[in-house]
Scaffold this motif. Structure first.
Motif, PDB file in Angstrom:
ATOM      1  N   PHE A  86       0.870  -1.178   0.000  1.00 56.66           N
ATOM      2  CA  PHE A  86       0.000   0.000   0.000  1.00 56.66           C
ATOM      3  C   PHE A  86       0.905   1.225   0.000  1.00 56.66           C
ATOM      4  O   PHE A  86       1.856   1.265   0.779  1.00 56.66           O
ATOM      5  N   PRO A  87       0.631   2.217  -0.853  1.00 52.95           N
ATOM      6  CA  PRO A  87      -0.417   2.259  -1.874  1.00 52.95           C
ATOM      7  C   PRO A  87      -0.087   1.380  -3.081  1.00 52.95           C
ATOM      8  O   PRO A  87       1.077   1.193  -3.397  1.00 52.95           O
ATOM      9  N   ARG A  88      -1.140   0.855  -3.715  1.00 51.16           N
ATOM     10  CA  ARG A  88      -0.911  -0.027  -4.870  1.00 51.16           C
ATOM     11  C   ARG A  88      -1.215   0.675  -6.183  1.00 51.16           C
ATOM     12  O   ARG A  88      -1.022   0.105  -7.255  1.00 51.16           O
ATOM     13  N   ASN A  89      -1.747   1.898  -6.124  1.00 46.02           N
ATOM     14  CA  ASN A  89      -1.987   2.679  -7.334  1.00 46.02           C
ATOM     15  C   ASN A  89      -1.902   4.165  -6.994  1.00 46.02           C
ATOM     16  O   ASN A  89      -1.784   4.544  -5.827  1.00 46.02           O
ATOM     17  N   VAL A  90      -1.949   5.010  -8.016  1.00 41.02           N
ATOM     18  CA  VAL A  90      -1.752   6.446  -7.802  1.00 41.02           C
ATOM     19  C   VAL A  90      -2.867   7.056  -6.950  1.00 41.02           C
ATOM     20  O   VAL A  90      -2.601   7.913  -6.100  1.00 41.02           O
ATOM     21  N   SER A  91      -4.109   6.608  -7.129  1.00 38.77           N
ATOM     22  CA  SER A  91      -5.201   7.189  -6.333  1.00 38.77           C
ATOM     23  C   SER A  91      -5.013   6.891  -4.847  1.00 38.77           C
ATOM     24  O   SER A  91      -5.280   7.735  -3.989  1.00 38.77           O
ATOM     25  N   LEU A  96      -3.083   8.708   0.511  1.00 40.36           N
ATOM     26  CA  LEU A  96      -2.109   8.593   1.596  1.00 40.36           C
ATOM     27  C   LEU A  96      -1.450   9.949   1.859  1.00 40.36           C
ATOM     28  O   LEU A  96      -1.311  10.363   3.017  1.00 40.36           O
ATOM     29  N   ASP A  97      -1.065  10.646   0.797  1.00 39.48           N
ATOM     30  CA  ASP A  97      -0.467  11.977   0.940  1.00 39.48           C
ATOM     31  C   ASP A  97      -1.395  12.906   1.718  1.00 39.48           C
ATOM     32  O   ASP A  97      -0.965  13.613   2.632  1.00 39.48           O
ATOM     33  N   LEU A 100      -1.721  11.909   5.485  1.00 38.32           N
ATOM     34  CA  LEU A 100      -0.540  12.288   6.263  1.00 38.32           C
ATOM     35  C   LEU A 100      -0.481  13.797   6.466  1.00 38.32           C
ATOM     36  O   LEU A 100      -0.180  14.289   7.554  1.00 38.32           O
ATOM     37  N   LYS A 101      -0.796  14.536   5.408  1.00 43.41           N
ATOM     38  CA  LYS A 101      -0.770  16.001   5.489  1.00 43.41           C
ATOM     39  C   LYS A 101      -1.749  16.506   6.541  1.00 43.41           C
ATOM     40  O   LYS A 101      -1.452  17.440   7.292  1.00 43.41           O
ATOM     41  N   ALA A 102      -2.918  15.855   6.597  1.00 44.93           N
ATOM     42  CA  ALA A 102      -3.940  16.256   7.578  1.00 44.93           C
ATOM     43  C   ALA A 102      -3.449  16.056   9.006  1.00 44.93           C
ATOM     44  O   ALA A 102      -3.907  16.739   9.930  1.00 44.93           O
ATOM     45  N   GLY A 104      -0.285  16.459   9.770  1.00 49.24           N
ATOM     46  CA  GLY A 104       0.965  17.214   9.883  1.00 49.24           C
ATOM     47  C   GLY A 104       2.195  16.344   9.690  1.00 49.24           C
ATOM     48  O   GLY A 104       3.263  16.619  10.224  1.00 49.24           O
ATOM     49  N   GLN A 105       2.023  15.256   8.914  1.00 46.81           N
ATOM     50  CA  GLN A 105       3.118  14.313   8.682  1.00 46.81           C
ATOM     51  C   GLN A 105       3.414  14.211   7.191  1.00 46.81           C
ATOM     52  O   GLN A 105       2.669  14.729   6.355  1.00 46.81           O
ATOM     53  N   GLN A 106       4.493  13.506   6.870  1.00 44.43           N
ATOM     54  CA  GLN A 106       4.810  13.218   5.473  1.00 44.43           C
ATOM     55  C   GLN A 106       5.715  11.997   5.412  1.00 44.43           C
ATOM     56  O   GLN A 106       6.301  11.599   6.416  1.00 44.43           O
ATOM     57  N   LEU A 107       5.815  11.414   4.225  1.00 46.73           N
ATOM     58  CA  LEU A 107       6.698  10.267   4.045  1.00 46.73           C
ATOM     59  C   LEU A 107       8.150  10.728   4.081  1.00 46.73           C
ATOM     60  O   LEU A 107       8.468  11.846   3.660  1.00 46.73           O
ATOM     61  N   ASP A 108       9.019   9.846   4.584  1.00 48.20           N
ATOM     62  CA  ASP A 108      10.454  10.133   4.599  1.00 48.20           C
ATOM     63  C   ASP A 108      11.156   9.532   3.392  1.00 48.20           C
ATOM     64  O   ASP A 108      12.236   9.978   3.012  1.00 48.20           O
ATOM     65  N   GLY A 109      10.552   8.500   2.818  1.00 43.40           N
ATOM     66  CA  GLY A 109      11.180   7.884   1.663  1.00 43.40           C
ATOM     67  C   GLY A 109      10.324   6.795   1.045  1.00 43.40           C
ATOM     68  O   GLY A 109       9.446   6.228   1.699  1.00 43.40           O
ATOM     69  N   VAL A 110      10.574   6.539  -0.230  1.00 45.73           N
ATOM     70  CA  VAL A 110       9.921   5.444  -0.958  1.00 45.73           C
ATOM     71  C   VAL A 110      11.037   4.568  -1.505  1.00 45.73           C
ATOM     72  O   VAL A 110      11.826   5.005  -2.344  1.00 45.73           O
ATOM     73  N   LEU A 111      11.133   3.349  -0.991  1.00 48.42           N
ATOM     74  CA  LEU A 111      12.208   2.441  -1.375  1.00 48.42           C
ATOM     75  C   LEU A 111      11.724   1.544  -2.513  1.00 48.42           C
ATOM     76  O   LEU A 111      10.802   0.751  -2.349  1.00 48.42           O
ATOM     77  N   ASP A 112      12.363   1.699  -3.667  1.00 43.29           N
ATOM     78  CA  ASP A 112      11.996   0.947  -4.869  1.00 43.29           C
ATOM     79  C   ASP A 112      12.985  -0.203  -5.052  1.00 43.29           C
ATOM     80  O   ASP A 112      14.171   0.016  -5.299  1.00 43.29           O
ATOM     81  N   LEU A 113      12.485  -1.438  -4.894  1.00 44.30           N
ATOM     82  CA  LEU A 113      13.328  -2.623  -5.081  1.00 44.30           C
ATOM     83  C   LEU A 113      13.303  -3.026  -6.554  1.00 44.30           C
ATOM     84  O   LEU A 113      12.263  -3.396  -7.086  1.00 44.30           O
TER      85      LEU A 113
END
Length: 220
Positions: A86-91, A96-97, A100-102, A104-113
């Motif tokens: 998750f997330p499995r698609n753009v929507s 998720l964005d 998290l914004k609501a 007051g948070q955000q992602l620190d990274g997206v690890l692409d294997l």
């Protein structure tokens, strides 16, 4: 840290997620676990998901998103989490964005294997599972049984599951490329993506991942 793990089927996401979550002292949140927990606990979202699954339909994004939001709001995820599947698609990524914004948070990274397609097929199509116990899994190349077609543990018959055939794997890859892979571009636009090779021994990939995340975090 708040991390999303991305990669094609057969990239070893589940294995790496468990090691990374342990090393980073954050919970590993997988879509499969979310579904199982909500269904077994009989939550409203679990009942909705089960109804769709029983009918042979995909669980709608809003149900999956609701489960993920509930899980991320739990106390053990306060200091971060690792999302797997998750997330499995753009929507779902957009939702998720916003979630998290609501907060007051955000992602620190997206690890692409990253794994070559032929290697994905080799990894999955080479699996052989014991008919007596599905936790006994071998591989014709990487971890072959002592006797061909026979489980080392209990002597049961080893077989290739229907979803492990090359044809099925290539179909799953097509779905990944069309539905999930676009989230990488979505997150690249935010400067969050770190891509590493998922080839090699498990501990080597984990070390590579930890170093890449640390470097990304330091630069961020």
């Amino acid at each position: 840290m708040r991390i999303v793990l991305v990669g094609p089927p057969g990239a070893g996401k589940g294995t790496q997620a468990a090691f990374l979550a342990k090393n980073l002292s954050i919970p590993h949140i997988s879509t499969g676990d979310l579904f199982r927990a909500n269904i077994s606990q009989g939550t409203d979202l679990g009942k909705q998901a089960k109804a769709f699954m029983d009918a042979g339909n995909l669980v709608p994004d809003e149900v999956t998103i609701g489960m993920a939001k509930d899980r991320m709001a739990q106390a053990d995820a306060e200091g971060g989490f690792l999302l797997d599947g998750f997330p499995r698609n753009v929507s779902q990524a957009v939702a998720l964005d916003a979630s998290l914004k609501a907060e007051g948070q955000q992602l620190d990274g997206v690890l692409d294997l990253e794994v070559p397609e032929d290697e994905v097929v080799k990894r999955i199509a080479g699996r052989r599972t014991c008919r007596n116990d599905s936790s006994h899994v071998f591989h014709v190349t990487y971890s072959p049984p002592k006797e061909d077609g026979v489980c080392d543990v209990c002597g049961g018959e080893l077989y290739q599951r229907g979803d492990d055939t090359e044809e099925t794997v290539r179909r799953r890859l097509e779905v990944y490329h069309s539905e999930t892979e676009p989230i990488i571009d979505h997150y690249k636009a935010q400067g969050l993506v770190v891509t590493i090779s998922a080839l090699g021994k498990v501990d080597e990939v984990t070390k590579r991942a930890m170093e890449a995340l640390k470097k990304s975090s330091d630069e961020g």
